[in-house]
Design a protein around this motif. Sequence first.
Motif, PDB file in Angstrom:
ATOM      1  N   LEU A 120       0.860  -1.178   0.000  1.00  0.00           N
ATOM      2  CA  LEU A 120       0.000   0.000   0.000  1.00  0.00           C
ATOM      3  C   LEU A 120       0.893   1.223   0.000  1.00  0.00           C
ATOM      4  N   GLY A 121       0.450   2.243  -0.670  1.00  0.00           N
ATOM      5  CA  GLY A 121       1.190   3.497  -0.677  1.00  0.00           C
ATOM      6  C   GLY A 121       0.311   4.618  -0.172  1.00  0.00           C
ATOM      7  N   PRO A 122       0.056   4.670   1.157  1.00  0.00           N
ATOM      8  CA  PRO A 122      -0.835   5.719   1.648  1.00  0.00           C
ATOM      9  C   PRO A 122      -0.287   7.104   1.339  1.00  0.00           C
ATOM     10  N   GLU A 123      -1.198   8.000   1.024  1.00  0.00           N
ATOM     11  CA  GLU A 123      -0.835   9.359   0.613  1.00  0.00           C
ATOM     12  C   GLU A 123      -0.528  10.272   1.799  1.00  0.00           C
ATOM     13  N   LEU A 150      -6.642   0.348   1.821  1.00  0.00           N
ATOM     14  CA  LEU A 150      -6.903  -0.868   1.042  1.00  0.00           C
ATOM     15  C   LEU A 150      -8.149  -0.699   0.171  1.00  0.00           C
ATOM     16  N   LEU A 151      -9.189  -0.125   0.727  1.00  0.00           N
ATOM     17  CA  LEU A 151     -10.404   0.116  -0.058  1.00  0.00           C
ATOM     18  C   LEU A 151     -10.114   1.046  -1.236  1.00  0.00           C
ATOM     19  N   GLU A 152      -9.338   2.085  -1.003  1.00  0.00           N
ATOM     20  CA  GLU A 152      -8.968   2.999  -2.093  1.00  0.00           C
ATOM     21  C   GLU A 152      -8.149   2.276  -3.151  1.00  0.00           C
ATOM     22  N   THR A 153      -7.177   1.488  -2.720  1.00  0.00           N
ATOM     23  CA  THR A 153      -6.295   0.756  -3.637  1.00  0.00           C
ATOM     24  C   THR A 153      -7.069  -0.205  -4.527  1.00  0.00           C
ATOM     25  N   THR A 154      -8.108  -0.806  -3.975  1.00  0.00           N
ATOM     26  CA  THR A 154      -8.857  -1.821  -4.719  1.00  0.00           C
ATOM     27  C   THR A 154     -10.086  -1.259  -5.435  1.00  0.00           C
TER      28      THR A 154
END
Length: 172
Positions: free
Chosen positions: A111-114, A139-143
Amino acid sequence: MGCPHPFILLTHPKEMGKDTNTGQLMERSLAHCQRQIWDRVNPPQALLGMLADPKYQPWLLFPGDDTVPAIPFRATEGKTPLFILLDATWQEARKMIRRSPWLATLPRLALGPETDSAYTLRRNQQAGNLCTCEAGIALLETTGFGQDANQLQQYFNHFLAVFHAEKSGHKK
């Protein structure tokens, strides 16, 4: 429609009953999120069954290392992603990995959180470390489930505000 993928909160026993536990926010708001308790001697059989089921594509949300590097999310056609989040302090999570051979070899999701963590309810937080709920949001954003991520983010923000207000004696 919300995220249809199963989320497993593999929770360290010391997290149970803590009012600062953010995994509970995910469990309450994501339809396919369930909590299973980690035990070094007796692994959760329901989770082991899911890991053995060929219909699932397991992903462990934990930083990679030299042995098991973290990789970007890629869905495999015909398989349902199964996301496993360690619901524990970072120190406890590292112990869970070391003491669970069945867990240590799972593919790890990068994951690469902003942003940095907004979670300030526990001491000894290190830069770059997210709490369980923030990891779930990322995770929700990534997927591709941005709406679910936004709703969970709002719930998390409200939780933090209310928690701080109650602890300071000011009701929100």
